[in-house]
Write a protein that holds these residues in place. Structure first.
Motif, PDB file in Angstrom:
ATOM      1  N   ILE A  47       0.824  -1.213   0.000  1.00 48.31           N
ATOM      2  CA  ILE A  47       0.000   0.000   0.000  1.00 48.31           C
ATOM      3  C   ILE A  47       0.856   1.261   0.000  1.00 48.31           C
ATOM      4  N   CYS A  48       2.060   1.171   0.529  1.00 49.28           N
ATOM      5  CA  CYS A  48       2.921   2.360   0.595  1.00 49.28           C
ATOM      6  C   CYS A  48       3.281   2.857  -0.801  1.00 49.28           C
ATOM      7  N   PHE A  49       3.496   1.942  -1.729  1.00 48.65           N
ATOM      8  CA  PHE A  49       3.824   2.350  -3.097  1.00 48.65           C
ATOM      9  C   PHE A  49       2.584   2.895  -3.812  1.00 48.65           C
ATOM     10  N   ALA A  50       1.420   2.324  -3.505  1.00 46.55           N
ATOM     11  CA  ALA A  50       0.181   2.866  -4.067  1.00 46.55           C
ATOM     12  C   ALA A  50      -0.054   4.291  -3.578  1.00 46.55           C
ATOM     13  N   ALA A  51       0.272   4.543  -2.312  1.00 53.40           N
ATOM     14  CA  ALA A  51       0.042   5.868  -1.729  1.00 53.40           C
ATOM     15  C   ALA A  51       0.893   6.947  -2.374  1.00 53.40           C
ATOM     16  N   GLN A  52       1.997   6.564  -3.010  1.00 54.16           N
ATOM     17  CA  GLN A  52       2.835   7.556  -3.697  1.00 54.16           C
ATOM     18  C   GLN A  52       2.081   8.282  -4.797  1.00 54.16           C
ATOM     19  N   THR A  53       1.039   7.672  -5.321  1.00 50.71           N
ATOM     20  CA  THR A  53       0.274   8.298  -6.408  1.00 50.71           C
ATOM     21  C   THR A  53      -0.736   9.314  -5.885  1.00 50.71           C
TER      22      THR A  53
END
Length: 384
Positions: free
Chosen positions: A335-341
């Protein structure tokens, strides 16, 4: 949301869910065992295809393939269901420790982390369609293959899929107390190397420059940066140097783990560490600071979008007759990489479980149906 209708639909399907979970946990899918990870993705792909999803495989050579399935509706909005198909267990574990149900506990390799969650995502999608709900634009199911590794290839795909999503719902298990996860820390690992000059420790120690002692002094300075801002942690986890007691050591190295709740705090701490290293001056000693490749992960920040999803989830849980709370954790996940967007997201939407990565990993049997219902209800509220 008709909570009674939803529970009435899901409850008779629990036995089939458990049979499916038994089949998935019987597949060894440690990150390094590509054939097993791909076999899990094959199983998921077949099931998602039967739901009417368009299924794509993103081929990988070292790790398993990533699986992307898209269900198109007749409305608007985009929801991403996110998870991973790899586990930490070596080849042979599935046969040694097959899934067992004892009372309310379902044990087995990958039950909690996270084959039960992947399966819950599929059952939630099936429930939506069975109840006649297609008033969404897209539901995207993404199962990556490298979450348990240190050298990740999936973050670009996670970011691309999550771009523009109304919600990214990660199918990791809920905390052991039932909490969902609303914030995760950013992570970075650094290596600091000190180089000095060796000499005979008994005959002429004054000719040496002790790299270990110099590095120790620098690490004490860096340790004082803990809680530079609330939640910043710096852990000196590894230190090594020297060759034998009779030699003044000319080399020493330490590895640091840095974590923070926000990217701004992470940047501030990284700058402060770099300044400590740059300002460290000692005759005959040089210091080098390096960020370890593939060690970094961004945070899941507790943004207004996350807060809104948390409130929606709590409202759905209340309709279903239980409560959930948001929790913060220092560990990372997809989820942390998704949150970058900038897409809002939540973690811990799978069944309640715990003891990940160990022989007693489990999920709670009684949590399966309510947590699938919770996931369905959140999806309905996000784009309903």
């Amino acid at each position: 949301m008709q909570a009674t209708s939803l529970m009435n639909h899901l409850t008779p399907r629990l036995d089939q869910y458990l049979a499916d979970l038994r089949a998935l946990t019987a597949i060894d899918s440690g990150s390094e065992y590509k054939a097993g990870v791909d076999a899990v993705q094959d199983w998921l792909a077949a099931r998602l295809s039967r739901l009417g999803c368009a299924v794509d495989r993103h081929l990988e050579t070292r790790y398993g393939d990533h699986l992307l399935a898209t269900l198109t509706g007749v409305g608007a909005g985009k929801i991403v269901l996110l998870g991973h198909s790899d586990t930490v267990y070596p080849l042979g574990t599935a046969a040694q420790r097959p899934m067992q149900i004892v009372g309310d506990i379902v044990r087995g390799p990958g039950t909690c982390d996270m084959k039960a969650g992947l399966l819950s995502g599929i059952y939630a999608m099936e429930a939506l369609l069975a109840l006649g709900w297609r008033d969404f634009g897209q539901i995207v199911f993404l199962s990556v293959s490298d979450e348990e590794t240190g050298e990740r290839c999936s973050p670009p795909l996670i970011r691309a899929v999550s771009e523009g999503a109304d919600a990214v719902l990660t199918l990791e298990a809920a905390r052991a107390n039932g909490d969902i996860v609303t914030a995760r820390k950013a992570i970075a690992w650094y290596t600091i190397t000190a180089r000095g000059r060796s000499a005979h420790a008994g005959v002429e120690p004054e000719k040496g420059r002790n790299a270990i002692m110099a590095l120790a002094g620098l690490l004490l300075e860096i340790n004082r940066l803990n809680n530079l801002r609330p939640g910043i942690t710096i852990n000196v986890g590894v230190i090594e140097g020297g060759s034998r007691p009779s030699v003044v050591p000319d080399f020493a190295r330490a590895q640091l783990d840095l974590r923070a709740w926000t990217q701004a705090d992470m940047d501030a701490a990284s700058t402060a560490i770099a300044a400590c290293v740059a300002n460290a001056q000692e005759d005959g000693i040089t210091f080098e600071l390096a960020l370890q490749p593939d060690s970094t992960a961004p945070p899941l920040e507790y943004t207004p979008g996350v807060q809104r999803l948390e409130a929606l989830t709590q409202a759905v849980a209340a309709e279903l007759g239980f409560t959930v709370h948001g929790a913060r954790t220092g560990g990372s996940s997809d989820i942390c990489f998704a949150a970058q967007t900038g897409a809002p997201g939540l973690d811990g939407l799978g069944p309640v479980g715990g003891l990940d990565h160990g022989p007693d990993e489990y999920i709670e049997l009684r949590s399966i149906v309510p947590r699938i219902a919770l996931l369905v209800g959140v999806m309905l509220k996000v784009v309903g």
